[in-house]
Design a protein around this motif. Structure first.
Motif, PDB file in Angstrom:
ATOM      1  N   PHE B  91       0.823  -1.255   0.037  1.00 52.44           N
ATOM      2  CA  PHE B  91      -0.014   0.094   0.109  1.00 52.44           C
ATOM      3  C   PHE B  91       0.916   1.170  -0.065  1.00 52.44           C
ATOM      4  O   PHE B  91       1.684   1.670   0.925  1.00 52.44           O
ATOM      5  CB  PHE B  91      -0.891  -0.064   1.083  1.00 52.44           C
ATOM      6  CG  PHE B  91      -1.895  -1.429   1.253  1.00 52.44           C
ATOM      7  CD1 PHE B  91      -2.452  -1.842   0.121  1.00 52.44           C
ATOM      8  CD2 PHE B  91      -1.596  -2.081   2.600  1.00 52.44           C
ATOM      9  CE1 PHE B  91      -3.059  -2.919   0.287  1.00 52.44           C
ATOM     10  CE2 PHE B  91      -2.603  -3.046   2.584  1.00 52.44           C
ATOM     11  CZ  PHE B  91      -3.292  -3.466   1.324  1.00 52.44           C
ATOM     12  N   PRO B  92       0.781   2.072  -1.054  1.00 59.01           N
ATOM     13  CA  PRO B  92       1.969   3.284  -1.246  1.00 59.01           C
ATOM     14  C   PRO B  92       1.646   4.460  -0.251  1.00 59.01           C
ATOM     15  O   PRO B  92       2.738   5.030  -0.213  1.00 59.01           O
ATOM     16  CB  PRO B  92       1.681   3.337  -2.714  1.00 59.01           C
ATOM     17  CG  PRO B  92       0.252   3.210  -3.046  1.00 59.01           C
ATOM     18  CD  PRO B  92      -0.022   1.843  -2.249  1.00 59.01           C
ATOM     19  N   PHE B  93       0.556   4.374   0.303  1.00 61.53           N
ATOM     20  CA  PHE B  93       0.386   5.629   1.143  1.00 61.53           C
ATOM     21  C   PHE B  93       0.533   5.189   2.840  1.00 61.53           C
ATOM     22  O   PHE B  93       0.181   6.166   3.705  1.00 61.53           O
ATOM     23  CB  PHE B  93      -1.110   6.110   0.970  1.00 61.53           C
ATOM     24  CG  PHE B  93      -2.339   5.244   1.225  1.00 61.53           C
ATOM     25  CD1 PHE B  93      -2.347   3.998   0.400  1.00 61.53           C
ATOM     26  CD2 PHE B  93      -2.912   5.346   2.487  1.00 61.53           C
ATOM     27  CE1 PHE B  93      -3.557   3.217   0.603  1.00 61.53           C
ATOM     28  CE2 PHE B  93      -3.961   4.474   2.639  1.00 61.53           C
ATOM     29  CZ  PHE B  93      -4.361   3.410   1.834  1.00 61.53           C
ATOM     30  N   MET B  94       0.989   4.168   2.945  1.00 67.13           N
ATOM     31  CA  MET B  94       1.634   3.445   4.253  1.00 67.13           C
ATOM     32  C   MET B  94       2.952   3.322   4.387  1.00 67.13           C
ATOM     33  O   MET B  94       3.391   2.994   3.329  1.00 67.13           O
ATOM     34  CB  MET B  94       0.597   2.474   4.601  1.00 67.13           C
ATOM     35  CG  MET B  94      -0.981   2.477   4.656  1.00 67.13           C
ATOM     36  SD  MET B  94      -1.328   0.818   5.072  1.00 67.13           S
ATOM     37  CE  MET B  94      -3.046   1.256   4.663  1.00 67.13           C
ATOM     38  N   TYR B 135       8.387   5.084   3.075  1.00 69.20           N
ATOM     39  CA  TYR B 135       7.114   4.503   2.339  1.00 69.20           C
ATOM     40  C   TYR B 135       7.906   3.617   1.203  1.00 69.20           C
ATOM     41  O   TYR B 135       8.885   3.607   0.661  1.00 69.20           O
ATOM     42  CB  TYR B 135       6.539   5.835   1.612  1.00 69.20           C
ATOM     43  CG  TYR B 135       5.506   6.611   2.506  1.00 69.20           C
ATOM     44  CD1 TYR B 135       4.766   6.227   2.744  1.00 69.20           C
ATOM     45  CD2 TYR B 135       6.330   7.465   3.228  1.00 69.20           C
ATOM     46  CE1 TYR B 135       3.909   6.823   3.920  1.00 69.20           C
ATOM     47  CE2 TYR B 135       5.618   8.188   4.132  1.00 69.20           C
ATOM     48  CZ  TYR B 135       4.346   7.931   4.370  1.00 69.20           C
ATOM     49  OH  TYR B 135       3.450   8.639   5.409  1.00 69.20           O
ATOM     50  N   ASP B 137       7.562   3.118  -2.032  1.00 73.47           N
ATOM     51  CA  ASP B 137       8.116   3.557  -3.174  1.00 73.47           C
ATOM     52  C   ASP B 137       9.693   3.912  -3.176  1.00 73.47           C
ATOM     53  O   ASP B 137      10.241   4.033  -4.171  1.00 73.47           O
ATOM     54  CB  ASP B 137       7.368   4.895  -3.925  1.00 73.47           C
ATOM     55  CG  ASP B 137       7.380   6.121  -2.812  1.00 73.47           C
ATOM     56  OD1 ASP B 137       7.880   6.001  -2.066  1.00 73.47           O
ATOM     57  OD2 ASP B 137       6.900   6.997  -3.502  1.00 73.47           O
ATOM     58  N   THR B 138      10.082   4.012  -1.718  1.00 70.72           N
ATOM     59  CA  THR B 138      11.612   4.306  -1.681  1.00 70.72           C
ATOM     60  C   THR B 138      12.524   3.094  -1.944  1.00 70.72           C
ATOM     61  O   THR B 138      13.748   3.217  -1.551  1.00 70.72           O
ATOM     62  CB  THR B 138      11.938   5.327  -0.379  1.00 70.72           C
ATOM     63  OG1 THR B 138      11.559   4.383   0.552  1.00 70.72           O
ATOM     64  CG2 THR B 138      11.013   6.549  -0.553  1.00 70.72           C
TER      65      THR B 138
END
Ligand SMILES: Nc1ncnc2c1ncn2[C@@H]1O[C@H](COP(=O)(O)OP(=O)(O)OP(=O)(O)O)[C@@H](O)[C@H]1O
Ligand SMILES: [Mg+2]
Lengths: 237, 244
Positions: B91-94, B135, B137-138
Protein backbone atom coordinates in the motif's frame (compact mmCIF):
# COMPACT_ATOMS: atom_id res chain seq x y z
CA UNK A 1 -17.56 60.33 -25.38
CA UNK A 2 -15.20 59.92 -22.45
CA UNK A 3 -11.53 60.35 -23.10
CA UNK A 4 -8.64 58.70 -21.35
CA UNK A 5 -7.86 61.98 -19.57
CA UNK A 6 -11.04 62.01 -17.57
CA UNK A 7 -10.69 58.46 -16.30
CA UNK A 8 -10.53 58.67 -12.55
CA UNK A 9 -9.11 55.43 -11.20
CA UNK A 10 -8.23 56.69 -7.71
CA UNK A 11 -11.78 57.83 -7.11
CA UNK A 12 -13.32 54.65 -8.50
CA UNK A 13 -10.96 52.54 -6.41
CA UNK A 14 -11.69 54.50 -3.28
CA UNK A 15 -15.40 54.03 -3.73
CA UNK A 16 -15.66 50.60 -5.34
CA UNK A 17 -12.98 48.59 -3.53
CA UNK A 18 -14.60 48.91 -0.08
CA UNK A 19 -17.84 47.63 -1.57
CA UNK A 20 -16.08 44.73 -3.30
CA UNK A 21 -14.03 43.74 -0.27
CA UNK A 22 -17.06 43.93 1.96
CA UNK A 23 -20.18 41.85 1.48
CA UNK A 24 -19.40 40.99 -2.16
CA UNK A 25 -16.14 39.19 -1.46
CA UNK A 26 -17.70 37.56 1.57
CA UNK A 27 -20.41 36.04 -0.63
CA UNK A 28 -17.88 34.83 -3.17
CA UNK A 29 -15.72 33.17 -0.54
CA UNK A 30 -18.55 31.59 1.42
CA UNK A 31 -20.32 30.32 -1.69
CA UNK A 32 -17.06 29.01 -3.13
CA UNK A 33 -16.01 27.14 -0.01
CA UNK A 34 -19.45 25.71 0.76
CA UNK A 35 -20.18 24.74 -2.84
CA UNK A 36 -16.72 23.22 -3.27
CA UNK A 37 -16.98 21.05 -0.15
CA UNK A 38 -20.52 19.99 -1.05
CA UNK A 39 -19.49 19.36 -4.67
CA UNK A 40 -16.77 16.95 -3.58
CA UNK A 41 -19.22 15.16 -1.30
CA UNK A 42 -21.86 15.12 -4.04
CA UNK A 43 -19.27 13.98 -6.60
CA UNK A 44 -18.06 11.23 -4.31
CA UNK A 45 -21.54 9.82 -3.72
CA UNK A 46 -22.32 10.23 -7.41
CA UNK A 47 -19.15 8.32 -8.33
CA UNK A 48 -20.03 5.51 -5.92
CA UNK A 49 -23.46 5.31 -7.51
CA UNK A 50 -21.92 5.14 -10.97
CA UNK A 51 -19.49 2.45 -9.83
CA UNK A 52 -22.25 0.35 -8.30
CA UNK A 53 -23.61 -2.40 -10.47
CA UNK A 54 -27.18 -1.17 -9.97
CA UNK A 55 -28.44 -0.77 -13.55
CA UNK A 56 -31.39 1.56 -12.86
CA UNK A 57 -29.39 3.84 -10.57
CA UNK A 58 -26.63 3.94 -13.15
CA UNK A 59 -29.06 4.83 -15.89
CA UNK A 60 -30.58 7.67 -13.89
CA UNK A 61 -27.17 9.06 -13.01
CA UNK A 62 -25.94 8.94 -16.61
CA UNK A 63 -29.02 10.81 -17.85
CA UNK A 64 -28.61 13.37 -15.05
CA UNK A 65 -24.97 13.78 -15.98
CA UNK A 66 -25.85 14.42 -19.61
CA UNK A 67 -28.31 17.11 -18.53
CA UNK A 68 -25.74 18.87 -16.42
CA UNK A 69 -22.97 18.63 -18.97
CA UNK A 70 -25.22 19.53 -21.87
CA UNK A 71 -26.57 22.79 -20.44
CA UNK A 72 -24.72 25.98 -19.44
CA UNK A 73 -24.11 26.59 -15.75
CA UNK A 74 -25.76 29.99 -16.16
CA UNK A 75 -28.96 28.38 -17.41
CA UNK A 76 -28.85 25.92 -14.52
CA UNK A 77 -28.51 28.75 -12.00
CA UNK A 78 -31.35 30.70 -13.56
CA UNK A 79 -33.47 27.57 -13.57
CA UNK A 80 -32.85 26.81 -9.93
CA UNK A 81 -33.43 30.41 -8.87
CA UNK A 82 -36.48 31.31 -10.97
CA UNK A 83 -38.12 28.07 -12.10
CA UNK A 84 -37.59 25.63 -9.27
CA UNK A 85 -39.57 27.76 -6.71
CA UNK A 86 -42.45 27.97 -9.18
CA UNK A 87 -42.59 24.18 -9.38
CA UNK A 88 -42.66 24.00 -5.61
CA UNK A 89 -45.56 26.44 -5.56
CA UNK A 90 -47.44 24.41 -8.17
CA UNK A 91 -46.94 21.27 -6.12
CA UNK A 92 -48.08 23.13 -3.01
CA UNK A 93 -51.15 24.28 -4.94
CA UNK A 94 -51.97 20.69 -5.89
CA UNK A 95 -51.56 19.65 -2.30
CA UNK A 96 -54.20 22.20 -1.31
CA UNK A 97 -52.02 25.09 -0.23
CA UNK A 98 -52.67 27.80 -2.89
CA UNK A 99 -51.12 30.66 -0.91
CA UNK A 100 -47.76 28.96 -0.36
CA UNK A 101 -44.90 31.22 -1.49
CA UNK A 102 -41.53 29.71 -2.29
CA UNK A 103 -38.46 31.83 -2.76
CA UNK A 104 -34.85 30.82 -2.74
CA UNK A 105 -32.18 33.29 -1.73
CA UNK A 106 -29.78 33.98 -4.57
CA UNK A 107 -26.84 32.72 -2.53
CA UNK A 108 -28.56 29.47 -1.67
CA UNK A 109 -29.58 28.98 -5.30
CA UNK A 110 -25.98 29.69 -6.26
CA UNK A 111 -24.63 27.13 -3.82
CA UNK A 112 -27.10 24.51 -5.04
CA UNK A 113 -26.34 25.15 -8.71
CA UNK A 114 -22.59 25.22 -8.30
CA UNK A 115 -22.67 22.12 -6.08
CA UNK A 116 -24.64 20.09 -8.58
CA UNK A 117 -22.73 21.33 -11.60
CA UNK A 118 -19.24 20.97 -10.15
CA UNK A 119 -20.20 17.82 -8.25
CA UNK A 120 -21.18 16.17 -11.51
CA UNK A 121 -17.86 16.99 -13.14
CA UNK A 122 -15.93 16.07 -10.01
CA UNK A 123 -17.73 12.72 -9.87
CA UNK A 124 -16.06 11.79 -13.14
CA UNK A 125 -12.68 12.77 -11.71
CA UNK A 126 -13.25 10.62 -8.65
CA UNK A 127 -14.67 7.75 -10.65
CA UNK A 128 -11.77 7.58 -13.03
CA UNK A 129 -9.30 8.03 -10.17
CA UNK A 130 -10.87 5.03 -8.43
CA UNK A 131 -10.77 2.98 -11.63
CA UNK A 132 -7.14 3.96 -12.19
CA UNK A 133 -5.94 2.42 -8.94
CA UNK A 134 -4.07 -0.79 -9.71
CA UNK A 135 -6.23 -3.87 -9.24
CA UNK A 136 -3.34 -5.37 -7.29
CA UNK A 137 -4.18 -3.01 -4.42
CA UNK A 138 -7.65 -4.49 -4.04
CA UNK A 139 -6.30 -8.00 -4.44
CA UNK A 140 -3.67 -7.45 -1.76
CA UNK A 141 -6.35 -6.21 0.63
CA UNK A 142 -8.66 -9.14 -0.20
CA UNK A 143 -5.79 -11.59 0.24
CA UNK A 144 -5.18 -10.21 3.74
CA UNK A 145 -8.81 -10.92 4.56
CA UNK A 146 -10.49 -7.55 4.04
CA UNK A 147 -13.93 -7.49 2.46
CA UNK A 148 -14.47 -5.90 -0.95
CA UNK A 149 -16.10 -2.90 0.71
CA UNK A 150 -13.20 -2.49 3.14
CA UNK A 151 -10.69 -2.79 0.30
CA UNK A 152 -12.59 -0.08 -1.55
CA UNK A 153 -12.99 2.35 1.34
CA UNK A 154 -9.71 1.77 3.16
CA UNK A 155 -7.26 1.12 0.38
CA UNK A 156 -8.56 2.26 -3.00
CA UNK A 157 -10.52 5.42 -2.20
CA UNK A 158 -7.85 7.08 -0.05
CA UNK A 159 -5.37 6.70 -2.91
CA UNK A 160 -7.91 7.87 -5.48
CA UNK A 161 -8.60 11.00 -3.42
CA UNK A 162 -4.92 11.79 -2.99
CA UNK A 163 -4.42 11.45 -6.73
CA UNK A 164 -7.38 13.72 -7.40
CA UNK A 165 -6.24 16.60 -5.21
CA UNK A 166 -4.47 18.58 -7.97
CA UNK A 167 -7.58 18.33 -10.17
CA UNK A 168 -9.81 19.36 -7.26
CA UNK A 169 -7.60 22.43 -6.91
CA UNK A 170 -8.17 23.40 -10.53
CA UNK A 171 -11.91 22.99 -10.09
CA UNK A 172 -11.85 25.25 -7.02
CA UNK A 173 -10.17 27.96 -9.08
CA UNK A 174 -12.77 27.83 -11.85
CA UNK A 175 -15.55 27.59 -9.28
CA UNK A 176 -14.43 30.86 -7.67
CA UNK A 177 -14.53 32.55 -11.06
CA UNK A 178 -17.90 30.99 -11.92
CA UNK A 179 -19.50 32.55 -8.83
CA UNK A 180 -19.64 35.66 -11.03
CA UNK A 181 -22.53 34.00 -12.87
CA UNK A 182 -24.58 34.52 -9.73
CA UNK A 183 -24.79 38.17 -10.76
CA UNK A 184 -27.55 37.06 -13.12
CA UNK A 185 -29.61 35.69 -10.28
CA UNK A 186 -29.25 38.92 -8.30
CA UNK A 187 -26.66 37.76 -5.80
CA UNK A 188 -24.73 40.85 -4.67
CA UNK A 189 -21.35 39.33 -5.43
CA UNK A 190 -18.40 41.07 -7.09
CA UNK A 191 -19.79 41.47 -10.62
CA UNK A 192 -23.27 42.49 -9.48
CA UNK A 193 -21.82 45.00 -7.03
CA UNK A 194 -19.62 46.46 -9.76
CA UNK A 195 -22.53 46.73 -12.18
CA UNK A 196 -24.60 48.52 -9.54
CA UNK A 197 -21.76 50.98 -8.94
CA UNK A 198 -21.36 51.61 -12.68
CA UNK A 199 -25.05 52.33 -13.11
CA UNK A 200 -24.71 55.15 -10.59
CA UNK A 201 -21.34 56.55 -11.70
CA UNK A 202 -20.93 55.56 -15.35
CA UNK A 203 -17.32 54.58 -14.65
CA UNK A 204 -17.46 51.54 -16.93
CA UNK A 205 -13.78 51.41 -17.83
CA UNK A 206 -12.44 51.99 -14.33
CA UNK A 207 -14.88 49.72 -12.54
CA UNK A 208 -14.65 46.68 -14.80
CA UNK A 209 -10.86 47.04 -14.90
CA UNK A 210 -10.78 47.10 -11.12
CA UNK A 211 -13.09 44.08 -11.01
CA UNK A 212 -10.85 42.13 -13.37
CA UNK A 213 -7.79 42.88 -11.27
CA UNK A 214 -9.62 41.91 -8.08
CA UNK A 215 -10.50 38.50 -9.59
CA UNK A 216 -6.94 38.09 -10.80
CA UNK A 217 -5.54 38.81 -7.34
CA UNK A 218 -7.99 36.41 -5.68
CA UNK A 219 -7.04 33.65 -8.11
CA UNK A 220 -3.30 34.25 -7.79
CA UNK A 221 -3.53 34.07 -4.01
CA UNK A 222 -5.70 30.98 -4.21
CA UNK A 223 -3.46 29.12 -6.63
CA UNK A 224 -0.52 29.93 -4.38
CA UNK A 225 -2.40 28.47 -1.41
CA UNK A 226 -3.36 25.42 -3.47
CA UNK A 227 0.25 24.73 -4.37
CA UNK A 228 1.20 24.78 -0.70
CA UNK A 229 -1.75 22.56 0.23
CA UNK A 230 -0.95 20.14 -2.56
CA UNK A 231 2.61 19.77 -1.39
CA UNK A 232 1.35 19.01 2.11
CA UNK A 233 -1.43 16.65 1.12
CA UNK A 234 -0.03 14.70 -1.80
CA UNK A 235 2.62 12.36 -0.62
CA UNK A 236 5.50 11.70 -2.97
CA UNK A 237 5.22 8.47 -4.89
CA UNK B 1 -5.35 -35.35 6.29
CA UNK B 2 -3.95 -32.88 3.81
CA UNK B 3 -4.18 -29.18 4.73
CA UNK B 4 -5.51 -28.46 1.25
CA UNK B 5 -7.02 -30.98 -1.08
CA UNK B 6 -7.99 -30.06 -4.61
CA UNK B 7 -10.32 -32.28 -6.60
CA UNK B 8 -11.32 -31.89 -10.25
CA UNK B 9 -10.72 -28.15 -10.11
CA UNK B 10 -11.84 -26.31 -13.22
CA UNK B 11 -11.74 -22.69 -14.24
CA UNK B 12 -12.90 -21.10 -17.47
CA UNK B 13 -12.84 -17.50 -18.61
CA UNK B 14 -15.72 -17.44 -21.06
CA UNK B 15 -14.98 -20.14 -23.58
CA UNK B 16 -11.36 -20.42 -22.54
CA UNK B 17 -10.80 -23.46 -20.30
CA UNK B 18 -7.75 -22.53 -18.29
CA UNK B 19 -7.90 -25.21 -15.61
CA UNK B 20 -9.31 -28.42 -16.98
CA UNK B 21 -9.07 -30.93 -14.19
CA UNK B 22 -6.59 -30.24 -11.44
CA UNK B 23 -6.16 -32.80 -8.68
CA UNK B 24 -3.57 -32.52 -5.95
CA UNK B 25 -3.06 -31.94 -2.27
CA UNK B 26 -0.79 -29.98 0.02
CA UNK B 27 0.25 -31.41 3.36
CA UNK B 28 0.86 -29.25 6.38
CA UNK B 29 4.46 -28.01 6.43
CA UNK B 30 5.02 -28.96 2.84
CA UNK B 31 6.74 -26.74 0.28
CA UNK B 32 5.17 -27.22 -3.10
CA UNK B 33 6.67 -25.62 -6.18
CA UNK B 34 4.55 -25.27 -9.30
CA UNK B 35 6.33 -24.99 -12.61
CA UNK B 36 5.08 -24.89 -16.16
CA UNK B 37 5.11 -22.90 -19.39
CA UNK B 38 3.57 -19.45 -19.64
CA UNK B 39 -0.19 -19.56 -19.97
CA UNK B 40 -0.49 -23.04 -18.50
CA UNK B 41 -2.74 -21.77 -15.72
CA UNK B 42 -0.34 -21.60 -12.76
CA UNK B 43 -1.43 -18.15 -11.61
CA UNK B 44 -5.06 -18.98 -12.16
CA UNK B 45 -4.64 -22.10 -10.06
CA UNK B 46 -2.96 -20.22 -7.22
CA UNK B 47 -5.60 -17.48 -7.34
CA UNK B 48 -8.33 -20.10 -7.12
CA UNK B 49 -6.73 -21.37 -3.94
CA UNK B 50 -7.55 -18.14 -2.08
CA UNK B 51 -10.63 -17.39 -4.16
CA UNK B 52 -9.30 -14.32 -5.97
CA UNK B 53 -10.73 -16.31 -8.87
CA UNK B 54 -13.92 -18.27 -8.41
CA UNK B 55 -13.45 -21.80 -9.75
CA UNK B 56 -15.98 -23.00 -12.31
CA UNK B 57 -16.12 -26.46 -10.82
CA UNK B 58 -14.52 -28.98 -8.51
CA UNK B 59 -13.70 -28.93 -4.83
CA UNK B 60 -11.09 -27.31 -2.66
CA UNK B 61 -11.01 -28.82 0.81
CA UNK B 62 -9.26 -26.85 3.53
CA UNK B 63 -8.93 -28.85 6.73
CA UNK B 64 -11.61 -31.06 5.22
CA UNK B 65 -14.09 -28.20 4.62
CA UNK B 66 -15.11 -27.24 1.10
CA UNK B 67 -14.15 -23.60 0.65
CA UNK B 68 -16.44 -23.31 -2.39
CA UNK B 69 -19.59 -23.86 -0.34
CA UNK B 70 -21.69 -20.69 -0.26
CA UNK B 71 -21.64 -20.49 3.54
CA UNK B 72 -17.87 -20.89 3.83
CA UNK B 73 -16.23 -17.99 5.73
CA UNK B 74 -14.03 -16.73 2.91
CA UNK B 75 -12.52 -13.77 4.75
CA UNK B 76 -11.43 -15.84 7.74
CA UNK B 77 -9.97 -18.36 5.32
CA UNK B 78 -8.05 -15.67 3.46
CA UNK B 79 -6.61 -14.47 6.75
CA UNK B 80 -5.13 -17.93 7.17
CA UNK B 81 -3.78 -18.21 3.65
CA UNK B 82 -1.31 -15.42 2.85
CA UNK B 83 -0.44 -14.43 -0.68
CA UNK B 84 2.53 -12.69 -2.24
CA UNK B 85 2.23 -11.24 -5.70
CA UNK B 86 4.61 -10.79 -8.56
CA UNK B 87 4.25 -7.03 -8.28
CA UNK B 88 4.29 -6.86 -4.44
CA UNK B 89 1.20 -4.63 -4.19
CA UNK B 90 2.29 -2.84 -1.05
CA UNK B 91 0.00 0.00 0.00
CA UNK B 92 1.90 3.07 -1.24
CA UNK B 93 0.32 5.58 1.13
CA UNK B 94 1.40 3.73 4.25
CA UNK B 95 4.85 3.35 5.74
CA UNK B 96 6.45 -0.08 5.68
CA UNK B 97 5.52 -0.57 9.33
CA UNK B 98 1.90 0.41 8.75
CA UNK B 99 1.69 -1.91 5.77
CA UNK B 100 2.63 -4.75 8.09
CA UNK B 101 0.45 -3.75 11.05
CA UNK B 102 -2.62 -2.81 9.00
CA UNK B 103 -4.10 -6.30 8.72
CA UNK B 104 -3.52 -7.36 12.34
CA UNK B 105 -4.89 -4.10 13.75
CA UNK B 106 -8.02 -3.98 11.59
CA UNK B 107 -8.75 -7.66 11.05
CA UNK B 108 -7.33 -9.46 14.06
CA UNK B 109 -8.18 -6.49 16.33
CA UNK B 110 -4.68 -6.69 17.75
CA UNK B 111 -3.67 -3.81 20.06
CA UNK B 112 -1.47 -1.33 18.18
CA UNK B 113 1.57 -1.81 20.41
CA UNK B 114 1.46 -5.56 20.02
CA UNK B 115 0.96 -5.31 16.26
CA UNK B 116 3.93 -2.97 15.99
CA UNK B 117 6.13 -5.19 18.12
CA UNK B 118 5.24 -8.21 16.02
CA UNK B 119 5.70 -6.25 12.81
CA UNK B 120 9.14 -5.13 13.89
CA UNK B 121 10.09 -8.72 14.69
CA UNK B 122 8.91 -9.81 11.24
CA UNK B 123 10.68 -6.93 9.51
CA UNK B 124 13.80 -7.92 11.43
CA UNK B 125 13.38 -11.45 10.15
CA UNK B 126 13.14 -10.37 6.51
CA UNK B 127 15.96 -7.88 7.00
CA UNK B 128 13.83 -4.76 6.62
CA UNK B 129 13.63 -3.40 10.17
CA UNK B 130 15.82 -0.42 9.27
CA UNK B 131 13.26 0.68 6.70
CA UNK B 132 10.21 0.44 8.97
CA UNK B 133 9.34 4.12 8.70
CA UNK B 134 9.86 4.80 5.02
CA UNK B 135 7.31 4.58 2.25
CA UNK B 136 7.38 1.59 -0.11
CA UNK B 137 8.24 3.63 -3.21
CA UNK B 138 11.66 4.37 -1.79
CA UNK B 139 12.53 0.66 -1.68
CA UNK B 140 14.00 -1.64 -4.29
CA UNK B 141 11.82 -4.40 -5.70
CA UNK B 142 13.54 -7.03 -3.60
CA UNK B 143 13.02 -4.96 -0.46
CA UNK B 144 9.37 -4.39 -1.33
CA UNK B 145 8.81 -8.09 -1.84
CA UNK B 146 10.37 -8.87 1.55
CA UNK B 147 8.08 -6.30 3.18
CA UNK B 148 5.14 -7.91 1.35
CA UNK B 149 6.15 -11.26 2.81
CA UNK B 150 6.28 -9.71 6.29
CA UNK B 151 2.85 -8.15 5.69
CA UNK B 152 1.39 -11.57 4.90
CA UNK B 153 3.13 -13.25 7.81
CA UNK B 154 1.74 -10.66 10.22
CA UNK B 155 -1.66 -12.29 9.82
CA UNK B 156 -0.24 -15.54 11.27
CA UNK B 157 -1.16 -17.52 8.17
CA UNK B 158 -1.19 -21.29 8.16
CA UNK B 159 -0.10 -21.31 4.57
CA UNK B 160 1.50 -18.98 2.05
CA UNK B 161 0.95 -18.69 -1.68
CA UNK B 162 3.61 -17.09 -3.88
CA UNK B 163 2.93 -16.19 -7.51
CA UNK B 164 6.28 -15.66 -9.22
CA UNK B 165 7.57 -13.54 -6.34
CA UNK B 166 10.89 -12.87 -8.04
CA UNK B 167 10.04 -12.45 -11.69
CA UNK B 168 9.53 -8.69 -11.50
CA UNK B 169 12.94 -8.26 -9.89
CA UNK B 170 16.32 -7.30 -11.29
CA UNK B 171 18.50 -10.43 -11.33
CA UNK B 172 20.74 -9.23 -8.51
CA UNK B 173 17.72 -8.83 -6.20
CA UNK B 174 16.27 -12.30 -6.73
CA UNK B 175 18.59 -13.98 -4.24
CA UNK B 176 17.54 -11.96 -1.20
CA UNK B 177 13.87 -12.80 -1.71
CA UNK B 178 14.49 -16.50 -2.34
CA UNK B 179 16.66 -16.53 0.76
CA UNK B 180 13.79 -15.10 2.83
CA UNK B 181 11.45 -17.70 1.37
CA UNK B 182 13.88 -20.50 2.14
CA UNK B 183 14.04 -19.38 5.76
CA UNK B 184 10.28 -19.44 5.85
CA UNK B 185 10.28 -22.97 4.49
CA UNK B 186 12.87 -23.99 7.08
CA UNK B 187 10.55 -22.62 9.80
CA UNK B 188 7.97 -25.15 8.65
CA UNK B 189 5.57 -22.87 6.76
CA UNK B 190 3.26 -24.59 4.32
CA UNK B 191 3.97 -22.99 0.96
CA UNK B 192 2.77 -23.18 -2.61
CA UNK B 193 5.17 -21.35 -4.91
CA UNK B 194 4.84 -20.63 -8.60
CA UNK B 195 8.30 -19.85 -9.89
CA UNK B 196 10.70 -20.12 -12.77
CA UNK B 197 13.64 -20.36 -10.35
CA UNK B 198 14.55 -24.00 -10.80
CA UNK B 199 17.39 -23.92 -8.28
CA UNK B 200 14.90 -22.84 -5.64
CA UNK B 201 12.64 -25.71 -6.64
CA UNK B 202 15.51 -28.20 -6.45
CA UNK B 203 16.83 -26.92 -3.12
CA UNK B 204 13.71 -26.04 -1.17
CA UNK B 205 10.71 -27.90 -2.56
CA UNK B 206 9.37 -31.06 -0.99
CA UNK B 207 7.34 -31.64 -4.10
CA UNK B 208 7.28 -30.17 -7.58
CA UNK B 209 4.24 -30.01 -9.80
CA UNK B 210 4.53 -29.54 -13.51
CA UNK B 211 1.43 -27.96 -15.01
CA UNK B 212 0.67 -27.70 -18.69
CA UNK B 213 -2.51 -26.96 -20.59
CA UNK B 214 -4.60 -26.67 -17.44
CA UNK B 215 -3.77 -30.04 -15.92
CA UNK B 216 -1.15 -31.40 -13.55
CA UNK B 217 1.13 -33.33 -15.86
CA UNK B 218 3.61 -34.54 -13.29
CA UNK B 219 3.67 -34.44 -9.49
CA UNK B 220 6.78 -35.76 -7.81
CA UNK B 221 9.80 -35.02 -5.65
CA UNK B 222 12.22 -32.46 -7.08
CA UNK B 223 14.86 -35.19 -7.51
CA UNK B 224 12.58 -37.25 -9.69
CA UNK B 225 11.23 -34.33 -11.68
CA UNK B 226 14.59 -32.81 -12.44
CA UNK B 227 16.74 -35.91 -12.93
CA UNK B 228 14.17 -38.39 -14.13
CA UNK B 229 11.11 -36.71 -15.62
CA UNK B 230 8.60 -39.26 -16.83
CA UNK B 231 6.29 -37.28 -19.06
CA UNK B 232 7.67 -36.11 -22.41
CA UNK B 233 6.12 -32.66 -21.91
CA UNK B 234 7.95 -32.28 -18.61
CA UNK B 235 11.17 -33.35 -20.31
CA UNK B 236 10.70 -30.88 -23.13
CA UNK B 237 9.89 -28.02 -20.73
CA UNK B 238 12.84 -28.75 -18.47
CA UNK B 239 15.34 -29.16 -21.26
CA UNK B 240 14.23 -25.78 -22.61
CA UNK B 241 14.35 -23.99 -19.28
CA UNK B 242 17.45 -25.72 -17.87
CA UNK B 243 19.39 -25.11 -21.05
CA UNK B 244 21.78 -22.78 -19.31
N1 LIG C 1 -9.07 -12.69 -15.89
C1 LIG C 1 -8.84 -13.38 -17.03
N2 LIG C 1 -9.70 -13.27 -18.05
C2 LIG C 1 -9.51 -13.98 -19.21
N3 LIG C 1 -8.48 -14.79 -19.41
C3 LIG C 1 -7.58 -14.95 -18.42
C4 LIG C 1 -7.72 -14.25 -17.19
N4 LIG C 1 -6.68 -14.60 -16.40
C5 LIG C 1 -5.94 -15.46 -17.09
N5 LIG C 1 -6.47 -15.69 -18.31
C6 LIG C 1 -5.94 -16.60 -19.33
O1 LIG C 1 -5.73 -17.85 -18.75
C7 LIG C 1 -4.58 -18.47 -19.25
C8 LIG C 1 -3.69 -18.91 -18.11
O2 LIG C 1 -3.20 -17.76 -17.46
P1 LIG C 1 -2.30 -17.82 -16.17
O3 LIG C 1 -1.98 -16.42 -15.79
O4 LIG C 1 -2.94 -18.65 -15.14
O5 LIG C 1 -1.01 -18.55 -16.71
P2 LIG C 1 0.38 -18.74 -16.01
O6 LIG C 1 0.67 -20.19 -16.04
O7 LIG C 1 0.40 -18.08 -14.69
O8 LIG C 1 1.34 -18.00 -17.02
P3 LIG C 1 2.64 -17.10 -16.70
O9 LIG C 1 3.78 -18.02 -16.49
O10 LIG C 1 2.78 -16.30 -17.96
O11 LIG C 1 2.33 -16.26 -15.52
C9 LIG C 1 -3.93 -17.48 -20.19
O12 LIG C 1 -4.26 -17.86 -21.50
C10 LIG C 1 -4.57 -16.17 -19.83
O13 LIG C 1 -4.67 -15.35 -20.96
MG1 LIG D 1 1.36 -16.34 -13.88
Amino acid sequence: MRTLQNLNFPKAMAELLPKLFGQALEIVLIVSVVAFVLAILFGFLFALGRLSHHKILNGILVVFQEFIRGTPLLVQLVYIYYVFPLFVEIIAYWCGNPTFKCTLSATVAGVIGLTINYGTYISEVIRSAILAIDKGQTEAALALGFSKRQAMFRIVIPQAFRNSIPVFGNYLLTLVKDTSLMAYITAPELLQTTKAYISQTFTTIESYSILAVVYLVICLILSGLLKVAERKLVRRR
Amino acid sequence: MALLEIKNLQKSFGDLKVLKDVNMSIEEGEVLVIIGPSGSGKSTFLRCLNLLETPSGGEILYDGKDILKPKFAVREYRQQVGMCFQRFNLFPFMTVLNNVTYGPIHLLKMPKEQAQAEAMALLEKVGMAAKANVYPDTLSGGQQQRVAIARSLAMHPKMMLFDEPTSALDPELVGEVLCTMKELADDGMTMAVVTHEMTFAEDVADRVIFMDGGVVVEDDTPDEIFSNPKNPRTKAFLSRILDR
